[in-house]
Design a protein around this motif. Structure first.
Motif, PDB file in Angstrom:
ATOM      1  N   ARG A   1      -1.947   7.512 -11.920  1.00  0.00           N
ATOM      2  CA  ARG A   1      -2.532   7.786 -10.600  1.00  0.00           C
ATOM      3  C   ARG A   1      -3.701   6.847 -10.305  1.00  0.00           C
ATOM      4  NH1 ARG A   1      -5.569  12.600 -11.269  1.00  0.00           N
ATOM      5  NH2 ARG A   1      -6.964  11.047 -12.132  1.00  0.00           N
TER       6      ARG A   1
ATOM      7  N   ARG B   1       0.830  -1.211   0.000  1.00  0.00           N
ATOM      8  CA  ARG B   1       0.000   0.000   0.000  1.00  0.00           C
ATOM      9  C   ARG B   1       0.865   1.262   0.000  1.00  0.00           C
ATOM     10  NH1 ARG B   1      -5.166   1.032   3.991  1.00  0.00           N
ATOM     11  NH2 ARG B   1      -6.062   2.690   2.740  1.00  0.00           N
ATOM     12  N   ASN B   2       1.939   1.260   0.777  1.00  0.00           N
ATOM     13  CA  ASN B   2       2.844   2.416   0.801  1.00  0.00           C
ATOM     14  C   ASN B   2       3.508   2.625  -0.558  1.00  0.00           C
ATOM     15  OD1 ASN B   2       2.281   3.015   3.470  1.00  0.00           O
ATOM     16  ND2 ASN B   2       4.053   1.904   4.268  1.00  0.00           N
TER      17      ASN B   2
ATOM     18  N   ALA C   1       2.322   1.705  -3.531  1.00  0.00           N
ATOM     19  CA  ALA C   1       1.298   2.222  -4.443  1.00  0.00           C
ATOM     20  C   ALA C   1       0.981   3.676  -4.120  1.00  0.00           C
ATOM     21  CB  ALA C   1       0.035   1.365  -4.353  1.00  0.00           C
ATOM     22  N   GLY C   2       0.919   4.008  -2.836  1.00  0.00           N
ATOM     23  CA  GLY C   2       0.656   5.383  -2.425  1.00  0.00           C
ATOM     24  C   GLY C   2       1.755   6.336  -2.854  1.00  0.00           C
ATOM     25  N   SER C   3       2.987   5.861  -2.830  1.00  0.00           N
ATOM     26  CA  SER C   3       4.113   6.679  -3.281  1.00  0.00           C
ATOM     27  C   SER C   3       3.967   7.036  -4.758  1.00  0.00           C
ATOM     28  CB  SER C   3       5.427   5.918  -3.047  1.00  0.00           C
ATOM     29  OG  SER C   3       6.526   6.638  -3.540  1.00  0.00           O
TER      30      SER C   3
ATOM     31  N   ALA D   1       1.057   6.967  -6.463  1.00  0.00           N
ATOM     32  CA  ALA D   1      -0.146   7.802  -6.595  1.00  0.00           C
ATOM     33  C   ALA D   1       0.156   9.259  -6.258  1.00  0.00           C
ATOM     34  CB  ALA D   1      -1.264   7.267  -5.702  1.00  0.00           C
ATOM     35  N   ALA D   2       0.949   9.485  -5.218  1.00  0.00           N
ATOM     36  CA  ALA D   2       1.267  10.851  -4.792  1.00  0.00           C
ATOM     37  C   ALA D   2       2.123  11.602  -5.807  1.00  0.00           C
ATOM     38  CB  ALA D   2       1.988  10.814  -3.445  1.00  0.00           C
TER      39      ALA D   2
ATOM     40  N   GLU E   1      -3.585   0.627  -4.168  1.00  0.00           N
ATOM     41  CA  GLU E   1      -3.699   0.923  -2.735  1.00  0.00           C
ATOM     42  C   GLU E   1      -4.936   0.242  -2.150  1.00  0.00           C
ATOM     43  OE1 GLU E   1      -2.350   5.117  -1.223  1.00  0.00           O
ATOM     44  OE2 GLU E   1      -3.428   5.380  -3.128  1.00  0.00           O
ATOM     45  N   THR E   2      -6.037   0.351  -2.863  1.00  0.00           N
ATOM     46  CA  THR E   2      -7.288  -0.260  -2.423  1.00  0.00           C
ATOM     47  C   THR E   2      -7.155  -1.775  -2.350  1.00  0.00           C
ATOM     48  OG1 THR E   2      -8.578   1.559  -3.343  1.00  0.00           O
ATOM     49  CG2 THR E   2      -9.748  -0.516  -2.963  1.00  0.00           C
TER      50      THR E   2
ATOM     51  N   ALA F   1      -2.507   3.349  -9.555  1.00  0.00           N
ATOM     52  CA  ALA F   1      -1.836   3.309  -8.250  1.00  0.00           C
ATOM     53  C   ALA F   1      -2.860   3.370  -7.119  1.00  0.00           C
ATOM     54  CB  ALA F   1      -0.829   4.448  -8.139  1.00  0.00           C
ATOM     55  N   HIS F   2      -3.878   4.208  -7.246  1.00  0.00           N
ATOM     56  CA  HIS F   2      -4.935   4.260  -6.222  1.00  0.00           C
ATOM     57  C   HIS F   2      -5.666   2.919  -6.134  1.00  0.00           C
ATOM     58  CE1 HIS F   2      -4.734   8.289  -4.728  1.00  0.00           C
ATOM     59  NE2 HIS F   2      -4.968   8.858  -5.902  1.00  0.00           N
TER      60      HIS F   2
END
Length: 146
Positions: free
Chosen positions: A75, A27-28, A30-32, A34-35, A82-83, A78-79
């Motif tokens: 994005r 998740r981290n 993927a979040g990286s 996405a950000a 995260e999900t 990647a989101h």
């Protein structure tokens, strides 16, 4: 870009070795990505296209809509990843993996799955490949030295 590449490598390793899967790390990662994608990526390439140290091609300016769409695709994938990590807090489940012969999103290299419900129905491994394809497509078109 280096942070996104490192995050993608983290996720790739978990698909290579599912026993190494950590929902939090996945998740981290993927979040990286996405950000750093979507508007953040698009805004990064608004100016400075003539910087001699940049590997960005000037075509970004001429094809801004296409570039921005790829940044948004990155994005969105990647989101969705995260999900998927949040939905699979334990082991990497079979729901996260692609199945042999499975065709989704325009095939294994489909790059235009924009509907959130459709993204939610795609295994994380396929989303990961879609995300990498968005990177490859963008680099092939908008990065020098490819």
């Amino acid at each position: 870009m280096k942070a996104m590449a490192a995050a993608a490598k983290t996720m790739a390793e978990m698909f290579r070795d599912p026993a190494s899967y950590s929902s939090a790390e996945f998740r981290n990662a993927a979040g990286s990505i996405a950000a750093r994608s979507g508007d953040a990526l698009a805004d990064h390439f608004i100016s400075g296209l003539d910087d001699p140290k940049s590997k960005a091609k000037p075509e970004i300016g001429a094809e801004r809509e296409r570039f921005d769409r790829l940044a948004d695709d990155l994005r969105d994938y990647a989101h969705a990843l995260e999900t998927a990590a949040a939905d699979n807090p334990g082991l990497m489940t079979g729901r996260m993996r692609m199945k042999p012969g499975e065709v989704m999103g325009g095939g294994p290299l489909g790059t235009h799955v924009r509907n959130e419900a459709a993204l939610a129905s795609i295994p994380a491994e396929h989303l990961f490949h879609l995300m990498l394809q968005a990177c490859t497509t963008c680099h092939a078109r908008f990065r020098m030295g490819q």
